[in-house]
Structures are given as C-alpha cells and as structure tokens.
Design a protein around this motif. Sequence first.
Motif, short mmCIF file in Angstrom:
data_model
loop_
_atom_site.label_atom_id
_atom_site.label_comp_id
_atom_site.label_asym_id
_atom_site.label_seq_id
_atom_site.Cartn_x
_atom_site.Cartn_y
_atom_site.Cartn_z
N SER A 163 14.49 -1.75 -3.67
CA SER A 163 15.15 -1.62 -5.15
C SER A 163 14.09 -0.53 -5.59
O SER A 163 14.83 0.33 -6.32
CB SER A 163 14.88 -2.65 -5.87
OG SER A 163 15.69 -3.97 -5.32
N LEU A 164 13.02 -0.51 -5.59
CA LEU A 164 12.09 0.58 -5.96
C LEU A 164 12.51 1.80 -5.22
O LEU A 164 12.49 2.84 -6.10
CB LEU A 164 10.63 0.10 -5.94
CG LEU A 164 9.76 1.07 -6.36
CD1 LEU A 164 9.51 0.93 -7.90
CD2 LEU A 164 8.16 0.73 -5.93
N TYR A 165 12.50 1.80 -4.18
CA TYR A 165 13.06 2.98 -3.17
C TYR A 165 14.05 3.60 -3.86
O TYR A 165 14.05 5.07 -3.80
CB TYR A 165 13.13 2.44 -1.85
CG TYR A 165 12.98 3.70 -0.69
CD1 TYR A 165 12.70 4.98 -1.13
CD2 TYR A 165 12.98 3.52 0.63
CE1 TYR A 165 12.65 5.92 -0.01
CE2 TYR A 165 13.06 4.33 1.62
CZ TYR A 165 12.63 5.65 1.21
OH TYR A 165 13.00 6.54 2.09
N LYS A 166 15.16 2.74 -3.97
CA LYS A 166 16.56 3.25 -4.30
C LYS A 166 16.28 3.75 -5.65
O LYS A 166 17.09 4.83 -6.27
CB LYS A 166 17.38 1.98 -4.29
CG LYS A 166 18.85 2.55 -4.56
CD LYS A 166 19.72 1.07 -4.48
CE LYS A 166 21.31 1.92 -4.67
NZ LYS A 166 22.20 0.45 -4.35
N LEU A 167 15.73 3.27 -6.48
CA LEU A 167 15.60 3.68 -7.84
C LEU A 167 14.93 5.24 -8.08
O LEU A 167 15.43 5.79 -8.88
CB LEU A 167 14.73 2.67 -8.78
CG LEU A 167 14.59 2.95 -10.21
CD1 LEU A 167 15.75 3.17 -11.08
CD2 LEU A 167 13.65 1.98 -10.95
N LEU A 168 13.53 5.16 -7.43
CA LEU A 168 12.89 6.35 -7.46
C LEU A 168 13.30 7.33 -6.46
O LEU A 168 12.78 8.55 -6.95
CB LEU A 168 11.30 5.82 -7.12
CG LEU A 168 10.66 4.82 -8.31
CD1 LEU A 168 9.34 4.65 -7.75
CD2 LEU A 168 10.74 5.55 -9.49
N ALA A 169 13.78 7.30 -5.42
CA ALA A 169 14.35 8.42 -4.44
C ALA A 169 15.66 8.05 -3.82
O ALA A 169 15.77 7.52 -2.81
CB ALA A 169 13.20 8.45 -3.45
N PRO A 170 16.66 7.86 -4.71
CA PRO A 170 17.97 7.44 -3.97
C PRO A 170 18.23 8.28 -3.09
O PRO A 170 19.00 7.81 -2.06
CB PRO A 170 19.01 7.85 -5.43
CG PRO A 170 18.14 8.75 -6.23
CD PRO A 170 16.60 8.45 -5.98
N LYS A 171 18.24 9.77 -3.01
CA LYS A 171 18.70 10.36 -1.79
C LYS A 171 17.85 10.12 -0.61
O LYS A 171 18.77 9.80 0.48
CB LYS A 171 18.40 11.94 -2.00
CG LYS A 171 18.89 12.94 -1.07
CD LYS A 171 18.60 14.33 -1.25
CE LYS A 171 19.31 15.27 -0.27
NZ LYS A 171 19.17 16.75 -0.44
N GLU A 172 16.75 9.75 -0.50
CA GLU A 172 15.86 9.50 0.58
C GLU A 172 16.21 8.17 1.06
O GLU A 172 16.25 7.62 2.03
CB GLU A 172 14.40 9.65 0.34
CG GLU A 172 13.93 11.07 0.28
CD GLU A 172 13.97 11.55 -1.15
OE1 GLU A 172 14.72 10.78 -2.13
OE2 GLU A 172 13.31 12.55 -1.51
N TYR A 173 16.49 7.26 -0.23
CA TYR A 173 16.88 5.72 0.40
C TYR A 173 18.26 5.78 1.16
O TYR A 173 18.25 5.08 2.13
CB TYR A 173 17.01 5.35 -1.04
CG TYR A 173 17.79 3.67 -0.80
CD1 TYR A 173 16.73 2.60 -0.68
CD2 TYR A 173 18.93 3.65 -1.06
CE1 TYR A 173 17.30 1.36 -0.52
CE2 TYR A 173 19.67 2.40 -0.91
CZ TYR A 173 18.67 1.05 -0.47
OH TYR A 173 19.31 -0.18 -0.23
N GLU A 174 19.27 6.53 0.88
CA GLU A 174 20.37 6.47 1.51
C GLU A 174 20.33 7.21 2.90
O GLU A 174 20.90 6.82 3.80
CB GLU A 174 21.33 7.40 0.74
CG GLU A 174 21.91 6.67 -0.60
CD GLU A 174 22.54 5.38 -0.45
OE1 GLU A 174 23.19 5.03 0.69
OE2 GLU A 174 22.47 4.47 -1.32
#
Length: 279
Positions: A163-174
């Motif tokens: 969730s933190l990853y998606k919140l702080l770095a959405p492009k990298e997360y995807e």
Amino acid sequence: MRKTTKLIISGVTLLIIASVFFIIKYNEKLQTLAPVNGKVDIGGYGLNVKVEGKGTPTVIFESGLGGGIGVWTNVQPEISKITRTFSYDRAGLGESDKSTLERTSSNQVRELHELLQKTKVKGPYIIVAHSIGGFNARLFADSYPEEVAGIIFVDAAHEEMFSLYKLLAPKEYENTRGEFVNPEGTFDDLLNSAAEVRKARRSDGLRNIPITVLSAENTDLNVPGTILVGWAQLQRDIATLSDNSKQITVKGSGHMIQDDNPQAIIDEIKYMINNLREK
C-alpha cells in the motif's frame, strides 16, 4: 503341567508385546532425534527439509521471497550446535515439488505445519523470519499460538508495504506488478498474503510472544528511495506487535542480514534461547 505351560506362553507373549512396543517407541524416538535431510511427502507432493541439532526450543528458519535452505548457510550450522534447527524449501523452490495450492501465506503456513508433523519436529518453536517470511511467521503464530515461543524478524516485510509502495510511487508500483515473475506465485498472491496478515493482526496474537526485530541499516531493496524511508517506519511498527519486544538496527547491513552480518542473527537467537531455558 498345562497350567505351567500356559503361564510360560502368557509370559512369553507379554514379553514379545513389550519388546515390540519398546522397539516402536525407540524407533519413534530415533526418528525424532535423527537429522532429516531431503524431501518429505506432505500429501501428494514433497518439501525439501534440513533438520539438524538436538534440544529445545526448535529454531525454524523462514526465508524471504524465492529463498530456501541455502539462505541460512551462515546461521543454521552455528545454532545447530546448541539446539534443534529446521530449514526448508517452500513449495516450488529448490528441491521441493510444486503445490496445487495458491501461494498465499496461509497456505504456506499449513504446509509448514504439516511438514513439522511429518518430520516429528515438535515445539516450542522460535521462528527466524526474513523479509516476506515475516508474513508466514505471523500467521503461524496466529494459527498455532501455543507452539510459538518467540519470533525473530530479519528485515521483515510488513502488511502495508505494498500500500505504501502504491501510494508513494504509483508508476513504479504498476511496473513492478506487471513485470513480477517468481516461482512462488504471482504479485496478487503477495497482495492476498498481506491482506491475510492484516486480518490476523486484529486478533493481537503476538501480544505476549517475545519478538526481536532486526532491521537493516541500509535496506537495499530495489524500490524508490521514498519507500525505503517508509520501510524504516514499518520496521518500527512490527516491534509494536508485542509487549515483549525490541528492535535492533544492524549496522552496515543491507536487506540480506544473514549474509552481511550473520553474527547479529546468531547472537539474538542465542539470547532468546537462553531466556526461554531460564524460565
């Protein structure tokens, strides 16, 4: 004469029964004490296991994503000198067979418990869990609280890391989600595992279990720097799961503390073992 003969036969029969019973129990004891190395069937498929040493508590090594027995080469032999140790390759890794079950933490915990039963490795257990293995340690303690004497988290994963990853770095997360490939399962399996841990946390099952959180000073995960700052916060949060906990930052270590500073892990395992044996 007949009465004497009957008594002799009865005596011999009892002696045979007693001898058979002794042999069965002795063999069970030998199986319990003897080292186990190799694949053990847990119901249609086998998991590769390495059991060494004697004594209690038993120290279970739970590896990070994609890791196995080899991850603990610098730690397990030292701990085996003072107590029983248990490491294994999860299904689909190393010498273990693939499982038909989804690769979620709850299923992996069921497989681990079955493997412990099959190898007759009894508790109490100290679970030493690295990275994503921290999910399994927490679910194991939630499912079998009476069998867990302590947990040592080694730069362990947290249920909110994605969730933190998606919140702080959405492009990298995807990008990570789209490109993720691992023999242990899919990215969705990891998300489902995180959800399982999040749900288990509500029961507060670790509150009275001794835990140590070993955190890397320089976690070198392949994620943006902002996530690493959040990782440190999540490490601190893991330490709040128990009223009997401590956190140690391992100086000069990256995410693979067992390679960078194995002595830090060895020392904490010995410390926890000594505390348990003194009670």
